[in-house]
Design a protein around this motif. Sequence first.
Motif, mmCIF file in Angstrom:
data_model
loop_
_atom_site.group_PDB
_atom_site.id
_atom_site.type_symbol
_atom_site.label_atom_id
_atom_site.label_comp_id
_atom_site.label_asym_id
_atom_site.label_seq_id
_atom_site.Cartn_x
_atom_site.Cartn_y
_atom_site.Cartn_z
ATOM 1 N N GLY A 53 20.164 -23.276 -2.877
ATOM 2 C CA GLY A 53 18.828 -23.849 -3.007
ATOM 3 C C GLY A 53 18.511 -24.730 -1.820
ATOM 4 N N PRO A 54 17.563 -25.656 -1.984
ATOM 5 C CA PRO A 54 17.194 -26.518 -0.876
ATOM 6 C C PRO A 54 18.313 -27.438 -0.466
ATOM 7 C CG PRO A 54 15.911 -27.019 -2.859
ATOM 8 C CD PRO A 54 16.811 -25.891 -3.191
ATOM 9 N N ALA A 68 18.113 -32.888 -2.318
ATOM 10 C CA ALA A 68 19.562 -33.027 -2.422
ATOM 11 C C ALA A 68 19.930 -34.322 -3.129
ATOM 12 C CB ALA A 68 20.193 -32.964 -1.036
ATOM 13 N N GLN A 69 19.294 -35.412 -2.729
ATOM 14 C CA GLN A 69 19.580 -36.697 -3.370
ATOM 15 C C GLN A 69 19.106 -36.694 -4.822
ATOM 16 O OE1 GLN A 69 18.071 -40.091 -1.271
ATOM 17 N NE2 GLN A 69 18.720 -41.546 -2.836
ATOM 18 N N THR A 70 17.939 -36.109 -5.061
ATOM 19 C CA THR A 70 17.415 -36.051 -6.432
ATOM 20 C C THR A 70 18.341 -35.244 -7.336
ATOM 21 O OG1 THR A 70 15.147 -36.199 -5.616
ATOM 22 C CG2 THR A 70 15.451 -35.348 -7.843
ATOM 23 N N THR A 71 18.808 -34.115 -6.833
ATOM 24 C CA THR A 71 19.722 -33.287 -7.617
ATOM 25 C C THR A 71 21.028 -34.022 -7.861
ATOM 26 O OG1 THR A 71 18.757 -31.288 -6.677
ATOM 27 C CG2 THR A 71 20.923 -31.068 -7.699
ATOM 28 N N PHE A 72 21.527 -34.718 -6.851
ATOM 29 C CA PHE A 72 22.764 -35.493 -6.999
ATOM 30 C C PHE A 72 22.626 -36.540 -8.101
ATOM 31 C CE2 PHE A 72 25.157 -39.346 -5.945
ATOM 32 C CZ PHE A 72 26.459 -38.856 -5.896
ATOM 33 N N GLY A 93 29.127 -19.755 -10.446
ATOM 34 C CA GLY A 93 30.191 -20.636 -9.981
ATOM 35 C C GLY A 93 29.835 -22.101 -10.139
ATOM 36 N N THR A 94 29.894 -22.855 -9.029
ATOM 37 C CA THR A 94 29.643 -24.299 -9.077
ATOM 38 C C THR A 94 28.716 -24.718 -7.947
ATOM 39 O OG1 THR A 94 31.835 -24.729 -10.006
ATOM 40 C CG2 THR A 94 30.701 -26.595 -9.024
ATOM 41 N N GLN A 95 27.698 -25.465 -8.307
ATOM 42 C CA GLN A 95 26.813 -26.092 -7.328
ATOM 43 C C GLN A 95 27.279 -27.529 -7.138
ATOM 44 O OE1 GLN A 95 22.726 -26.172 -8.523
ATOM 45 N NE2 GLN A 95 22.099 -27.561 -6.897
ATOM 46 N N THR A 96 27.321 -27.986 -5.895
ATOM 47 C CA THR A 96 27.757 -29.352 -5.621
ATOM 48 C C THR A 96 26.769 -30.068 -4.726
ATOM 49 O OG1 THR A 96 29.020 -28.796 -3.630
ATOM 50 C CG2 THR A 96 30.200 -28.674 -5.732
ATOM 51 N N VAL A 97 26.782 -31.387 -4.810
ATOM 52 C CA VAL A 97 26.109 -32.236 -3.826
ATOM 53 C C VAL A 97 27.086 -33.344 -3.463
ATOM 54 C CG1 VAL A 97 24.144 -33.692 -3.261
ATOM 55 C CG2 VAL A 97 23.836 -31.764 -4.810
ATOM 56 N N LEU A 98 27.326 -33.504 -2.184
ATOM 57 C CA LEU A 98 28.222 -34.548 -1.695
ATOM 58 C C LEU A 98 27.420 -35.770 -1.257
ATOM 59 C CD1 LEU A 98 30.992 -35.603 -0.508
ATOM 60 C CD2 LEU A 98 30.302 -34.461 1.623
ATOM 61 N N PRO A 148 23.228 -43.094 2.869
ATOM 62 C CA PRO A 148 24.305 -42.113 2.733
ATOM 63 C C PRO A 148 23.806 -40.722 3.116
ATOM 64 C CG PRO A 148 24.026 -43.406 0.708
ATOM 65 C CD PRO A 148 22.833 -43.658 1.569
ATOM 66 N N LEU A 149 24.742 -39.847 3.358
ATOM 67 C CA LEU A 149 24.421 -38.438 3.571
ATOM 68 C C LEU A 149 24.524 -37.710 2.234
ATOM 69 C CD1 LEU A 149 24.023 -35.853 5.341
ATOM 70 C CD2 LEU A 149 26.514 -35.730 5.444
ATOM 71 N N TYR A 150 23.522 -36.900 1.924
ATOM 72 C CA TYR A 150 23.564 -36.016 0.757
ATOM 73 C C TYR A 150 23.472 -34.580 1.261
ATOM 74 C CZ TYR A 150 22.602 -40.243 -1.931
ATOM 75 O OH TYR A 150 22.676 -41.491 -2.471
ATOM 76 N N ILE A 151 24.486 -33.800 0.943
ATOM 77 C CA ILE A 151 24.489 -32.416 1.418
ATOM 78 C C ILE A 151 25.050 -31.511 0.323
ATOM 79 C CG2 ILE A 151 26.752 -32.672 2.547
ATOM 80 C CD1 ILE A 151 25.608 -30.727 4.721
ATOM 81 N N GLY A 152 24.371 -30.393 0.123
ATOM 82 C CA GLY A 152 24.729 -29.496 -0.962
ATOM 83 C C GLY A 152 25.661 -28.385 -0.537
#
Length: 247
Positions: A108-109, A130-134, A162-167, A215-219
């Motif tokens: 996704g985005p 990304a931040q909103t999803t996190f 599988g798995t979606q992640t946001v760091l 911070p950095l937010y990256i999916g």
Amino acid sequence: MPSEHETVGAYALGILDDAEATAFEAHLAGCEWCAQQLDELAGMEPMLAALADLPGSGSTPALGDSLSARPSPRLVEKLVDEVAEKRAQKRRRGFYMIAAAAALIIAGPLAAVAVNGGSGGGGGQVTASAQTTFEAMQDKRSAVDPSSHISATVGMQQKDWGTQTVLELKNAKGPIKCSLVLVAKNGQRVTMSSWSVPNWGYGIPDAKTEEAKKPLYIGGAAAFKPNEIDHFEVVTFDGKKLVQVNA
């Protein structure tokens, strides 16, 4: 790769990609022959498209006779062959582009994080999604490395695939290039995303600019289910592990 002279038919049909079209237009500005051929082909796009879709070349003369503007039969044959080949190339490219697009759709985005490098005054900007999803994720795991002092929190959400992640990454000082690596319980390692940390860094509490304090937010995305994941690692491109987050 064909010369610019041989791409006039594909250009007339609009089936060149942006780079090819730009190169042809630069050539067209100084080539009278191509300009003349392009004038002859004006308004012939539908007929040329039909010709390119026909099996073989046996029907070319009959359909060519019906064109209001007729170049030589040899030119028509050459253009038909050229357009057919271009379409085949585009179909082959399209297959790989669809596969890549599918990966982006999965992430996704979140995969569209824009990180601006360099040493200027601007800072790295991330997509708000990304931040909103996190922030909406319920399953989060965190760790702070005692050596690098980098703080990482990985938000996880199980999907059918599988798995979606946001760091969320903090106290990361640049310039470095990093990757988020998933390590499965079976020992497999999957790189979920990668990025550059600019000179000013991410999530630096005492930074002088607001950009550096963020911070950095990256999916990322992987085929493993959450219960198949052992841990995550943030590693540099030369293999140095900056922080490990247990799943």
